[in-house]
Design a protein around this motif. Structure first.
Motif, PDB file in Angstrom:
ATOM      1  N   GLU A   3       0.696  -1.252  -0.112  1.00  0.00           N
ATOM      2  CA  GLU A   3       0.124   0.055  -0.196  1.00  0.00           C
ATOM      3  C   GLU A   3       0.752   1.141   0.058  1.00  0.00           C
ATOM      4  N   THR A   4       1.348   1.688  -1.203  1.00  0.00           N
ATOM      5  CA  THR A   4       2.147   2.822  -1.253  1.00  0.00           C
ATOM      6  C   THR A   4       1.697   3.921  -2.319  1.00  0.00           C
ATOM      7  N   THR A   5       0.349   3.941  -2.832  1.00  0.00           N
ATOM      8  CA  THR A   5      -0.049   5.122  -3.644  1.00  0.00           C
ATOM      9  C   THR A   5       0.083   6.193  -3.186  1.00  0.00           C
ATOM     10  N   ALA A 195      -6.907  -0.952  -8.858  1.00  0.00           N
ATOM     11  CA  ALA A 195      -7.858  -0.233  -7.885  1.00  0.00           C
ATOM     12  C   ALA A 195      -7.077   0.278  -7.004  1.00  0.00           C
ATOM     13  N   ASN A 196      -7.499   1.328  -6.021  1.00  0.00           N
ATOM     14  CA  ASN A 196      -6.789   2.138  -5.213  1.00  0.00           C
ATOM     15  C   ASN A 196      -6.158   1.379  -4.176  1.00  0.00           C
ATOM     16  N   ALA A 197      -4.873   1.700  -4.073  1.00  0.00           N
ATOM     17  CA  ALA A 197      -4.030   0.714  -3.032  1.00  0.00           C
ATOM     18  C   ALA A 197      -4.477   1.188  -1.630  1.00  0.00           C
ATOM     19  N   VAL A 198      -4.748   2.223  -1.382  1.00  0.00           N
ATOM     20  CA  VAL A 198      -5.092   2.604   0.281  1.00  0.00           C
ATOM     21  C   VAL A 198      -6.463   1.777   0.593  1.00  0.00           C
ATOM     22  N   ARG A 264       3.610   3.049  -7.679  1.00  0.00           N
ATOM     23  CA  ARG A 264       3.101   3.210  -8.933  1.00  0.00           C
ATOM     24  C   ARG A 264       2.450   4.412  -9.220  1.00  0.00           C
ATOM     25  N   ALA A 265       2.286   4.961 -10.058  1.00  0.00           N
ATOM     26  CA  ALA A 265       1.546   6.401 -10.370  1.00  0.00           C
ATOM     27  C   ALA A 265      -0.188   6.092 -10.182  1.00  0.00           C
ATOM     28  N   ALA A 266      -0.642   7.140  -9.913  1.00  0.00           N
ATOM     29  CA  ALA A 266      -2.208   6.682  -9.431  1.00  0.00           C
ATOM     30  C   ALA A 266      -2.824   6.921 -10.775  1.00  0.00           C
TER      31      ALA A 266
END
Length: 410
Positions: A3-5, A195-198, A264-266
């Motif tokens: 979870e690094t986005t 999908a959104n990492a958070v 990774r880029a959002a």
């Protein structure tokens, strides 16, 4: 799932200030171990040792406060303290849910909804104040406080949702463990697809609670309740040992503080598309639960079937079983009888749970010593539990069942 986005702190900042581990496979392994301990250890303290639900919760609340103070006093991630905090939070969150269910009679559907709302509020306030929910941003005291509060609520929510699933489906824990495991795999797939990492992280984090709880029940429940019969004490020891071994490994190897891959880029468009994917998974899960609820099924594991009463001679229990064990069962039976006579139905129900737990824990030893005596007492205990837990308990029926059990234990 890493979870690094949208978070790119420097290596120095992470090493000196980060209060949480990297999200590697080790993170998820030890998290599931911790959730399993939360279920089994809470049951062991509360029921097997006979401490009681509310006193156990009070004890662990004090322990949690002490451990949190220790964790908050540190200036960086320390594996032993961090995971000790998670274990204590797991036990405490489980106990809070059990209090609502067992002491106050709050339906699991209602407690699930309440904890989901509380978690949404925590996340909402956290994001409004800090502009991020990423755990890789835990570098200030306010963010760390939000983080631990969110984790406590996820444990309580996961406990309620897991128990509710068993309630409405009638699945045994060995089958029920497949649902959160499958959902976690689908979330990982969604994260891989953009999908959104958070969001993916916190969804998976919540689901590890029912996964671990069902695993703990599966190992600890007796075979008569669709478990493997290890007992809550042995299950707790196994998983606490595994946690300690994993933490020692992490301290030595620092496998959970390695520099992560480049975030990774959002991709907002892809993330919006994957929200539809998560919504479809949620709809399919609801459909599965509704289908399972509509199928003919028995009561959830841990509830009693019709009691089978077989003959037992006077003094047979004491002659065949250890005197200390028989004395414990007799004392719990007398306590229930006293509470029924005093009109204390809640107290009688709590004592019934203690008797059930003690009897189940002793089953492997006692049944092997003399199966006929075990069956005779087991049927009378089932009759007691059925009468005590009846939706409209009748004191006369309760008293009769308790007197018959007490006589069998003399």
């Amino acid at each position: 799932m890493n979870e690094t986005t949208n978070v790119a702190p420097t290596k120095a900042h992470r090493t000196m200030l980060s209060k949480v581990p990297e999200i590697t496979v080790w993170f998820w392994v030890i998290k599931i171990l911790c959730t399993t301990v939360g279920e089994s250890f809470a049951d062991w303290i509360n029921m097997t040792l006979g401490v009681g639900l509310v006193p156990t919760a009070a004890i662990f609340t004090v322990v949690l406060a002490a451990v949190l103070i220790w964790q908050l006093s540190l200036d960086r991630y320390k594996p032993f303290v961090y995971w000790l905090t998670v274990v204590v939070l797991s036990v405490t969150g489980t106990l809070y849910t059990d209090i609502l269910t067992d002491q106050f009679g709050v339906p699991l559907a209602a407690s699930s909804a309440v904890f989901a709302l509380i978690l949404a509020v925590v996340f909402g306030v956290w994001f409004a104040k800090e502009k991020t929910l990423s755990i890789h941003s835990i570098t200030t005291l306010p963010r760390e406080l939000f983080y631990w509060l969110a984790i406590l609520v996820t444990f309580a929510l996961g406990t309620a949702v897991g128990d509710w699933t068993l309630d409405i489906t009638g699945w045994g824990p060995g089958i029920a463990v497949l649902l959160p495991a499958g959902l976690i795999l689908l979330i990982v797939a969604g994260w891989k697809l953009g999908a959104n990492a958070v969001l993916s992280f916190w969804l998976a984090y919540i689901l590890t609670r029912p996964l671990g709880a069902n695993m703990g029940d599966w190992l600890g429940f007796p075979r008569s309740q669709q478990g493997l019969g290890l007992g809550v004490a042995i299950t707790s020891v196994i998983f606490l040992t595994a946690i300690l071994a994993t933490v020692v490994y992490l301290i030595v190897t620092k496998a959970d503080v390695i520099e992560p891959d480049t975030p990774r880029a959002a991709k907002p468009r892809r993330e919006r598309m994957m929200l539809g994917y998560f919504a479809a998974v949620a709809a399919a899960t609801i459909g599965l639960l509704l289908w399972a609820n509509a199928q003919p099924h028995g009561a959830p594991p841990g509830t009693e079937g019709p009691a089978t009463i077989t003959a037992i001679a006077p003094g047979q229990a004491v002659a065949k079983f250890p005197a200390a064990d028989v004395a414990q069962f007799r004392a719990l039976t007398q306590d229930m009888l006293n509470r029924v006579n005093a009109g204390d139905q809640a107290g009688a129900t709590a004592s019934a749970k203690k008797l059930e737990s003690a009897w189940d824990d002793g089953q492997p030893k006692l049944q092997a010593m003399d199966a006929a005596t075990w069956t005779a007492i087991d049927g009378r205990i089932d009759a007691v539990l059925t009468s005590i837990r009846d939706a409209k308990p009748d004191p006369a029926t309760e008293t009769q069942a308790l007197n018959e059990l007490r006589t069998a234990l003399e």
